[in-house]
Scaffold this motif. Sequence first.
Motif, PDB file in Angstrom:
ATOM      1  N   GLY A 165      55.504  33.432  12.645  1.00  0.00           N
ATOM      2  CA  GLY A 165      56.066  32.307  12.206  1.00  0.00           C
ATOM      3  C   GLY A 165      55.012  31.102  12.419  1.00  0.00           C
ATOM      4  O   GLY A 165      54.940  30.487  11.458  1.00  0.00           O
ATOM      5  N   LYS A 183      58.714  24.559   7.410  1.00  0.00           N
ATOM      6  CA  LYS A 183      59.830  24.847   8.262  1.00  0.00           C
ATOM      7  C   LYS A 183      60.268  26.328   7.658  1.00  0.00           C
ATOM      8  O   LYS A 183      60.589  27.309   8.181  1.00  0.00           O
ATOM      9  CB  LYS A 183      61.026  23.929   8.701  1.00  0.00           C
ATOM     10  N   LYS A 184      60.368  26.034   6.271  1.00  0.00           N
ATOM     11  CA  LYS A 184      60.894  27.546   5.540  1.00  0.00           C
ATOM     12  C   LYS A 184      59.923  28.416   5.294  1.00  0.00           C
ATOM     13  O   LYS A 184      60.381  29.606   5.849  1.00  0.00           O
ATOM     14  CB  LYS A 184      61.346  26.882   4.110  1.00  0.00           C
ATOM     15  N   GLU A 186      57.654  28.905   7.915  1.00  0.00           N
ATOM     16  CA  GLU A 186      57.484  29.325   9.094  1.00  0.00           C
ATOM     17  C   GLU A 186      58.545  30.370   9.452  1.00  0.00           C
ATOM     18  O   GLU A 186      58.505  31.416  10.108  1.00  0.00           O
ATOM     19  CB  GLU A 186      57.923  28.224  10.321  1.00  0.00           C
ATOM     20  N   SER A 187      60.116  30.110   8.849  1.00  0.00           N
ATOM     21  CA  SER A 187      61.184  31.092   9.065  1.00  0.00           C
ATOM     22  C   SER A 187      60.799  32.318   8.230  1.00  0.00           C
ATOM     23  O   SER A 187      61.267  33.377   8.632  1.00  0.00           O
ATOM     24  CB  SER A 187      62.293  30.424   8.578  1.00  0.00           C
ATOM     25  N   TRP A 190      58.496  34.335  10.291  1.00  0.00           N
ATOM     26  CA  TRP A 190      59.122  34.694  11.542  1.00  0.00           C
ATOM     27  C   TRP A 190      59.755  35.933  11.409  1.00  0.00           C
ATOM     28  O   TRP A 190      59.808  36.999  12.029  1.00  0.00           O
ATOM     29  CB  TRP A 190      60.067  33.595  11.887  1.00  0.00           C
ATOM     30  N   GLU A 191      60.393  35.865  10.112  1.00  0.00           N
ATOM     31  CA  GLU A 191      61.341  37.281   9.874  1.00  0.00           C
ATOM     32  C   GLU A 191      60.422  38.366   9.525  1.00  0.00           C
ATOM     33  O   GLU A 191      60.772  39.410   9.866  1.00  0.00           O
ATOM     34  CB  GLU A 191      62.206  36.889   8.437  1.00  0.00           C
ATOM     35  N   ILE A 218      64.857  33.663   2.037  1.00  0.00           N
ATOM     36  CA  ILE A 218      64.091  32.251   2.226  1.00  0.00           C
ATOM     37  C   ILE A 218      63.214  32.145   1.151  1.00  0.00           C
ATOM     38  O   ILE A 218      62.945  31.154   0.637  1.00  0.00           O
ATOM     39  CB  ILE A 218      63.378  32.422   3.656  1.00  0.00           C
TER      40      ILE A 218
END
Length: 255
Positions: A165, A183-184, A186-187, A190-191, A218
């Motif tokens: 992430g 931020k999107k 990063e998400s 992360w996933e 996302i």
Amino acid sequence: MVPVDFSFQGKLNNVQAHLRQEINFKPAGFEELVHLEMNELDHNVSPAIVLAVSGSCTEDNDKSEALAGIIQFIFMANKVHKLMKDDEDLPEERRQFPVLVGDLLYGKFFLELCREKLLIYLDPLAQVMGTMSQGGISRWLSRDKDLSGDELLKIIALESASLTGTAARLSAELAGVSLPLQKKLESFGWELGLAWGAWKEGLETSVIQSILRRANDILEEISAESQIKLRPLSEVYQYISVQLNVGYKASEIGS
């Protein structure tokens, strides 16, 4: 393993070549000091996420390869430190080398930050190193417990998803995109890291599929809200999905 064929393959090859050069210790080789088993995903996932985000957000960013290598040094250092054992019959050099080599790799990450004038990212990278260590501590404290899937995912999030992430977010920040898009992304990273960690942990296929669906959602949101190129992101998503072999096919975004 399926062959790798990213649109940013040349950059990924450059990162891998630089990493090999940097860990060619003298007078001993890396493999002589530590027996670190690295599969294809270990070699590719973290730097590929950095390069995929960069390739989607900007035409050309010569710092993205440096950032990809820095992220991989952190991944490798953490992995080497996990080799440390305290067996009574273990020779002293096998007891000490994982600590020394892991610390050297952390030093390489800091040296690259200085070389490439990327010290602005020292704080978030130091934070993610602490988060990964927290995950390792949580795993050690739980070693005699029968953890549930949710409890394991919390540890995986600390150990694995935190780095992927952060890799995606810093690559997006380096490319100069808006904070909401950072931020999107990063998400998204992360996933992907969570799915990868869940697969390594042997969690149920349905759990990994659910995580990958969230990552794909996302991507669809990004596709609807921004004008960045989706192909590199879609490539790294498809690559990880296929390598994890969980039978989930994403929608064809950015193809």
